[in-house]
Design a protein around this motif. Structure first.
Motif, PDB file in Angstrom:
ATOM      1  N   ARG A 107       0.826  -1.200   0.000  1.00 15.05           N
ATOM      2  CA  ARG A 107       0.000   0.000   0.000  1.00 15.05           C
ATOM      3  C   ARG A 107       0.868   1.261   0.000  1.00 15.05           C
ATOM      4  O   ARG A 107       0.578   2.227  -0.699  1.00 15.05           O
ATOM      5  CB  ARG A 107      -0.894  -0.035   1.233  1.00 15.05           C
ATOM      6  CG  ARG A 107      -2.098   0.843   1.116  1.00 15.05           C
ATOM      7  CD  ARG A 107      -3.118   0.433   2.174  1.00 15.05           C
ATOM      8  NE  ARG A 107      -3.754   1.629   2.635  1.00 15.05           N
ATOM      9  CZ  ARG A 107      -3.902   1.973   3.881  1.00 15.05           C
ATOM     10  NH1 ARG A 107      -3.482   1.199   4.835  1.00 15.05           N
ATOM     11  NH2 ARG A 107      -4.492   3.083   4.191  1.00 15.05           N
TER      12      ARG A 107
ATOM     13  N   THR B 257       1.165   3.994  -2.982  1.00 16.93           N
ATOM     14  CA  THR B 257       1.021   5.423  -2.710  1.00 16.93           C
ATOM     15  C   THR B 257       2.156   6.209  -3.344  1.00 16.93           C
ATOM     16  O   THR B 257       1.921   7.233  -4.006  1.00 16.93           O
ATOM     17  CB  THR B 257       0.992   5.679  -1.181  1.00 16.93           C
ATOM     18  OG1 THR B 257      -0.050   4.900  -0.606  1.00 16.93           O
ATOM     19  CG2 THR B 257       0.790   7.148  -0.868  1.00 16.93           C
TER      20      THR B 257
ATOM     21  N   TYR C  83      -4.712   4.430  -0.715  1.00 18.87           N
ATOM     22  CA  TYR C  83      -3.352   4.901  -0.503  1.00 18.87           C
ATOM     23  C   TYR C  83      -3.129   5.115   0.986  1.00 18.87           C
ATOM     24  O   TYR C  83      -4.055   5.405   1.736  1.00 18.87           O
ATOM     25  CB  TYR C  83      -3.097   6.200  -1.268  1.00 18.87           C
ATOM     26  CG  TYR C  83      -3.310   6.073  -2.749  1.00 18.87           C
ATOM     27  CD1 TYR C  83      -2.796   4.996  -3.462  1.00 18.87           C
ATOM     28  CD2 TYR C  83      -4.047   7.017  -3.443  1.00 18.87           C
ATOM     29  CE1 TYR C  83      -3.007   4.872  -4.817  1.00 18.87           C
ATOM     30  CE2 TYR C  83      -4.254   6.907  -4.809  1.00 18.87           C
ATOM     31  CZ  TYR C  83      -3.733   5.827  -5.487  1.00 18.87           C
ATOM     32  OH  TYR C  83      -3.943   5.712  -6.830  1.00 18.87           O
TER      33      TYR C  83
END
Length: 154
Positions: A34, A38, A95
């Motif tokens: 994650r 991002t 994100y």
């Protein structure tokens, strides 16, 4: 046959430990992925919109917004739409918010905000907030800044 032996208990204990280790590893992998997503998304946003917006002075943008049919206005609108798209990912927690804050605080809720608000105001002139996700990210960043400042004071 119904008795549990020491070997059985040791086997069960190792199985539970292995399961816990697997869950922790899986969770850490998800968190890492994650954060990486991002970074990748923000880098893409930087290339596709932010770098281009930085070429405009806020006063230039205010002039461009006056002619909603111009090519420059359409270009600015496309950049703002890309930012909104990114903010949807932030607000949906696709994100990592901590990473977004570290990457964008000060710029996103400062210099960028001054540049894109004239475009957003023009789009929202009939009362509906078409860029609510951007505004939600601004509010979240402001709250996060206050939280961090209180933490530093303690």
């Amino acid at each position: 046959m119904g008795d549990i032996t020491t070997v059985d208990l040791i086997t069960i204990a190792f199985s539970v430990i292995a399961a816990v280790f697997s869950l922790i590893t899986y969770r850490n992998s998800i968190i890492h992925d994650r954060k990486q997503a991002t970074l990748d998304a923000y880098n893409q946003l930087q290339e596709q919109a932010l770098d281009h917006l930085n070429l405009y002075r806020p006063s230039n943008i205010k002039e461009i917004v006056k002619d909603r049919r111009s090519e420059e206005y359409k270009r600015l609108s496309a950049y703002v739409a890309r930012i909104e798209h990114f903010c949807v990912g932030v607000n949906q927690k696709i994100y990592d918010q901590k990473t977004v804050y570290e990457l964008a605080h000060g710029y996103f809720d400062g210099g960028l905000k001054v540049r894109i608000e004239p475009v957003i105001d023009g789009k929202n002139r009939f009362g509906e907030d078409y860029y609510a996700n951007i505004h939600t990210v601004y509010a979240w960043m402001e709250a996060e800044t206050e939280k961090r400042e209180k933490y530093r004071e303690e």
